[in-house]
Design an enzyme around this catalytic site. Structure first.
Site, short mmCIF file in Angstrom:
data_model
loop_
_atom_site.label_atom_id
_atom_site.label_comp_id
_atom_site.label_asym_id
_atom_site.label_seq_id
_atom_site.Cartn_x
_atom_site.Cartn_y
_atom_site.Cartn_z
N ARG A 71 0.82 -1.21 0.00
CA ARG A 71 0.00 0.00 0.00
C ARG A 71 0.86 1.26 0.00
O ARG A 71 0.48 2.27 -0.58
CB ARG A 71 -0.94 -0.01 1.20
N LYS A 110 -19.36 -16.72 1.35
CA LYS A 110 -20.82 -16.64 1.51
C LYS A 110 -21.51 -15.89 0.38
O LYS A 110 -21.04 -14.85 -0.07
CB LYS A 110 -21.13 -15.91 2.81
N GLY A 169 -8.82 -9.94 -0.87
CA GLY A 169 -7.64 -10.44 -0.15
C GLY A 169 -7.07 -11.74 -0.67
O GLY A 169 -5.88 -11.82 -1.03
N GLY A 180 -13.27 -4.12 0.18
CA GLY A 180 -14.65 -3.65 0.33
C GLY A 180 -15.01 -2.59 -0.70
O GLY A 180 -16.11 -2.61 -1.28
P1 AMP Z 1 -14.45 -13.90 0.96
O1 AMP Z 1 -13.82 -13.05 2.03
O2 AMP Z 1 -15.92 -13.85 0.92
O3 AMP Z 1 -13.79 -13.68 -0.40
O4 AMP Z 1 -14.16 -15.38 1.37
C1 AMP Z 1 -12.89 -15.90 1.55
C2 AMP Z 1 -13.00 -17.15 2.35
O5 AMP Z 1 -13.78 -18.10 1.65
C3 AMP Z 1 -11.68 -17.79 2.61
O6 AMP Z 1 -11.42 -17.70 3.98
C4 AMP Z 1 -11.89 -19.24 2.17
O7 AMP Z 1 -11.37 -20.18 3.08
C5 AMP Z 1 -13.39 -19.35 2.14
N1 AMP Z 1 -13.84 -20.46 1.30
C6 AMP Z 1 -13.63 -20.63 -0.01
N2 AMP Z 1 -14.14 -21.81 -0.42
C7 AMP Z 1 -14.67 -22.42 0.67
C8 AMP Z 1 -15.31 -23.67 0.90
N3 AMP Z 1 -15.53 -24.53 -0.07
N4 AMP Z 1 -15.71 -23.93 2.16
C9 AMP Z 1 -15.50 -23.06 3.15
N5 AMP Z 1 -14.90 -21.87 3.00
C10 AMP Z 1 -14.47 -21.55 1.77
#
Ligand code: AMP
Length: 417
Positions: free
Chosen positions: A36, A219, A375, A398
């Protein structure tokens, strides 16, 4: 009226520059990743080399009061090194009048953490947990009132304002948005902001077709608005990672212990319906690499995505899914990637995400425009040594998501208005 950094005359002017120096520090307060800081250098150097001086301001972490742990003093050495001039430091961002006034062309001053003051975010602090609604309202009004003085003070240090902090562009904070009002004809984006805005524009408004978005992560709920906006714009929507299982369950699949959100099944179905109506190709996993517990050394087995046994959990994209996705990626002209397609933190389940990083580098080599944000996706391209083999790596998690949702970011609007 908005100005442009390449055309503005900085001679003899003091520029107050909002940067995002919210860098990770270890327990000895050493910087573990200075990306950064380095990404803000072109803007700061431009002002200094054009005969101006800079007052640099940022937040670091989320202090709720003055807390030495979050002092920007820890990074002043590295900023000086990167900038190539000794950077002075103001211990209190509200008491920098004399230091700012004494700046000569080519000199730089870094202000202490803006978030030592509640006024930066404009949110009351220290309210009792059982505070009544009225007390909360009064505290909010009080901080909003003192925020005006806070912002006015920061503005008083300088002749012009530059926002180069994309990481906080989605926040309507004092230094990211409100301050612009004091520079109606002397406000502009820095180079990093200009680059981020152009990158998003290349996806949302100026994409060469076919346009593909790869959305992964944990999610559906955290990226629902992103999916809803993209489904109306892209040709291909690849949905991977934890969020994919909600879509599989929505279509009657058996997903075992895999991550999912039952309450989002109606939204998932709605997205699939919209995609069908618009002729958008949604590509979900066809099979998954599953584990029996959420740890790196758990036994692995590949299952059909619609038939995962009760005691197994989908944790990474399977070779068959990755093969499908590679075909889509390699035939696209514009690609956006946000979110890992597996549990990237566990090395044994990071293969899928690293393969996507490889695919993006290959597509870029072939002439596609590729934008990576978030990230884990950024970590994946960096880990593969591909940060300069994709077209653009976003510095905002974000902020980038909100921009892709189609929202107007306050930090951008404040300069343009
Ligand atoms: P995000 O911050 O929404 O981009 O999510 C990132 C997170 O998604 C990471 O910590 C990953 O471990 C999690 N993730 C990706 N695929 C899976 C999965 N199949 N089951 C559980 N967590 C997951």
């Amino acid at each position: 009226m908005q100005q442009f950094i390449d055309k503005y005359d900085f001679t003899g002017k003091r520029a107050i520059v909002r940067v995002d120096f919210n860098v990770p520090l270890n327990e000895n307060f050493e910087i573990t990743d200075d990306t950064r800081i380095r990404r803000a250098m072109p803007t700061l150097k431009k002002v200094l080399e054009s005969g101006g001086s800079v007052i640099i301001m940022s937040h670091l972490g989320r202090p709720k009061k003055v807390d030495p742990k979050f002092s920007l003093k820890h990074i002043v050495g590295r900023v000086s090194e990167c900038l190539g001039v000794p950077v002075q430091f103001a211990d209190d961002c509200m008491k920098a009048d004399a230091q700012a006034a004494a700046l000569k062309p080519g000199e730089a001053l870094l202000l202490e953490n803006l978030r030592y003051y509640a006024e930066e975010e404009g949110k009351p602090r220290g309210l009792a947990e059982d505070a009544s609604e009225e007390e909360k309202k009064a505290a909010k009004a009080a901080v909003k009132a003192s925020q005006k003085e806070f912002v006015k003070k920061l503005a008083s240090y300088a002749d012009c304002y530059i926002n180069d902090a994309f990481g906080t562009a989605h926040r309507a904070h004092g230094s990211t948005a409100l301050i612009a009002e004091y520079f109606p004809n002397d406000k502009m984006f820095g180079y990093l902001m200009e680059g981020e805005i152009k990158a998003i524009d290349n996806i949302l408004n100026n994409a060469q077709r076919p346009l593909t978005a790869i959305i992964g992560g944990s999610k559906v709920s955290s990226k629902l608005a992103v999916l809803k906006n993209l489904v109306g714009k892209v040709d291909n929507l690849i949905i991977g990672g934890g969020m994919g299982y909600t879509f599989i369950k929505a279509q009657g699949g058996h997903i075992g212990l895999s991550l999912h959100e039952d309450e989002l099944i109606p939204d998932a179905l709605e997205i699939l319906k919209t995609a069908k109506e618009k002729g958008v190709n949604v590509s979900l996993s066809v099979a998954t690499v599953a584990g029996q517990s959420f740890d790196n050394d758990t036994p692995q087995k590949v299952f059909d995505i619609y038939n995962i046994p009760d005691d197994w959990e989908g944790m990474d994209a399977s070779p068959a899914s990755l093969e499908n996705w590679r075909k889509i990626i390699m035939s696209s002209k514009t690609i956006l990637w946000n979110g890992p397609v597996g549990v990237f933190e566990l090395p044994n389940f990071a293969k899928g995400t690293l393969q996507i990083a490889q695919d993006l580098a290959d597509a870029t080599k072939q002439g596609a425009y590729t934008l990576v944000g978030g990230g884990d996706s950024v970590a994946a391209v960096t880990q593969m040594g591909f940060a300069d083999k994709v077209s653009y790596v976003s510095t905002g998690g974000g902020a980038m998501l909100e921009a892709i949702e189609g929202k107007v970011l306050p930090g951008i609007a404040a300069i343009r208005d």
